[in-house]
Design a protein around this motif. Structure first.
Motif, mmCIF file in Angstrom:
data_model
loop_
_atom_site.group_PDB
_atom_site.id
_atom_site.type_symbol
_atom_site.label_atom_id
_atom_site.label_comp_id
_atom_site.label_asym_id
_atom_site.label_seq_id
_atom_site.Cartn_x
_atom_site.Cartn_y
_atom_site.Cartn_z
ATOM 1 N N THR A 146 0.827 -1.209 0.000
ATOM 2 C CA THR A 146 0.000 0.000 0.000
ATOM 3 C C THR A 146 0.861 1.259 0.000
ATOM 4 O O THR A 146 0.468 2.288 -0.565
ATOM 5 N N ASP A 196 1.590 1.890 -3.323
ATOM 6 C CA ASP A 196 0.314 2.017 -4.034
ATOM 7 C C ASP A 196 0.310 1.187 -5.322
ATOM 8 O O ASP A 196 -0.060 1.673 -6.399
ATOM 9 N N THR A 215 -1.059 -1.343 -7.932
ATOM 10 C CA THR A 215 -2.375 -1.782 -8.394
ATOM 11 C C THR A 215 -2.223 -2.474 -9.746
ATOM 12 O O THR A 215 -1.168 -2.417 -10.382
ATOM 13 N N ARG A 251 -6.528 -4.715 -5.830
ATOM 14 C CA ARG A 251 -5.202 -4.378 -6.347
ATOM 15 C C ARG A 251 -4.652 -5.457 -7.290
ATOM 16 O O ARG A 251 -3.593 -5.251 -7.899
#
Length: 300
Positions: free
Chosen positions: A110, A113, A115, A139
């Motif tokens: 996370t 980030d 994805t 994700r």
């Protein structure tokens, strides 16, 4: 928490390892800060592939897979789990728990980030990586599992029992020997040395020593309930989910059946059995590159 950090000099001139490390700091217990190392290669706008290693290897396991993905325009991201590779190594075995590993890698995922990921995971890379999929399904766009599982306390194979006994009783844990023995081909002396590079001495191997004992193979193990909860999420995961176990791994033999039966995204996928031992990345890297690339291509 005492934290060890392998000197950078140990990683100089490793065979077939030209990749520059990147670093992320995760929060640990008692205000500790733990450095997670990772490799991030390929175009920033390429389809991202998360390559997760297990026990007792490090991202060096993917050294022949990363270039193949980059050549196909993919972005290859390979972290070193805490306790392995260039990542920090808590010195006490009690510092390592399954849930801490999931938390550390969740912070990393996370924090960067990430994805749109396609996950390829093997061994503990699956035990942790599949927990990430369950925690952050949005994700991930696809998953390939190889020689791994998500145990719920229901027992173990004879192969894993033998490995557990060896790992907990051997006076010294011979990392290079283990990698060589778990591969179908013979590793070169240079490759064996690269697997031993993160561990200057036995004091750096607390994580490698502890990992086998953390696998939740009995109802009394910690993380059984958490893995059961993760399975409930995976039983609703309908994105592409492919099994690619090898044909010569006594530790995880037959483990693909649970995924094929329980994960909706596994229905109709071109599941394969690859040639190789437990560390199939050493035995069939080109096949693995082709599987990952094909899954991304099928999604368009």
């Amino acid at each position: 928490m005492e934290i060890l950090r392998t000197p950078e000099s140990r990683f100089e001139g490793l065979a077939d390892w030209p990749f520059a490390p990147r670093y992320f700091e995760a929060d640990g217990p008692d205000s500790a800060r733990l450095r997670i190392a990772y490799v991030d290669e390929g175009p920033r706008d390429g389809a991202p592939v998360l390559l997760m290693h297990g026990e007792p290897s490090w991202s060096y396991l993917y050294r022949r897979i990363i270039p193949g993905l980059v050549q196909r325009g993919r972005r290859a991201i390979a972290p070193d789990l805490i306790g392995f590779g260039r990542s920090d190594k808590p010195a006490a075995q009690d510092d390592y728990t399954y849930e801490r590993h999931v938390d550390w890698m969740s912070q990393w995922l996370t924090g960067l980030d990430l994805t749109g990921l396609t996950l390829f995971c093997q061994d503990w890379g699956g035990l942790i990586g599949l927990r990430l999929v369950a925690a952050f399904p949005e994700r991930f766009e696809g998953v390939i599992v190889a020689n791994t599982g998500l145990p719920e306390g229901a027992g173990m194979s004879d192969g894993f029992q033998a490995w557990l006994n060896f790992s907990q009783t051997a006076p010294e844990l011979p990392i290079g020997f283990i990698l060589n023995g778990g591969s179908a081909r013979d590793l070169t002396p240079e490759e064996i040395a690269a697997y031993e590079a993160p561990f200057p001495d036995e004091s750096y191997k607390a994580g490698a020593r502890r990992f086998p004992a953390l696998v939740p193979v009995t109802p009394q193990h910690a993380s059984v309930a958490e893995n059961q909860a993760a399975w409930r999420v995976l039983e609703r995961f309908d994105k592409p989910f492919l099994t690619a176990f090898s044909d010569a791994d006594p530790v995880t033999k037959g483990g693909e059946a649970a995924f094929q039966a329980r994960v909706p995204g596994a229905k109709g996928q071109p599941h394969v059995t690859l040639k190789g031992g437990h560390f199939l990345q050493e035995d069939c890297p080109d096949d693995i590159v082709a599987l990952i690339d094909a899954m991304i291509a099928r999604r368009g």
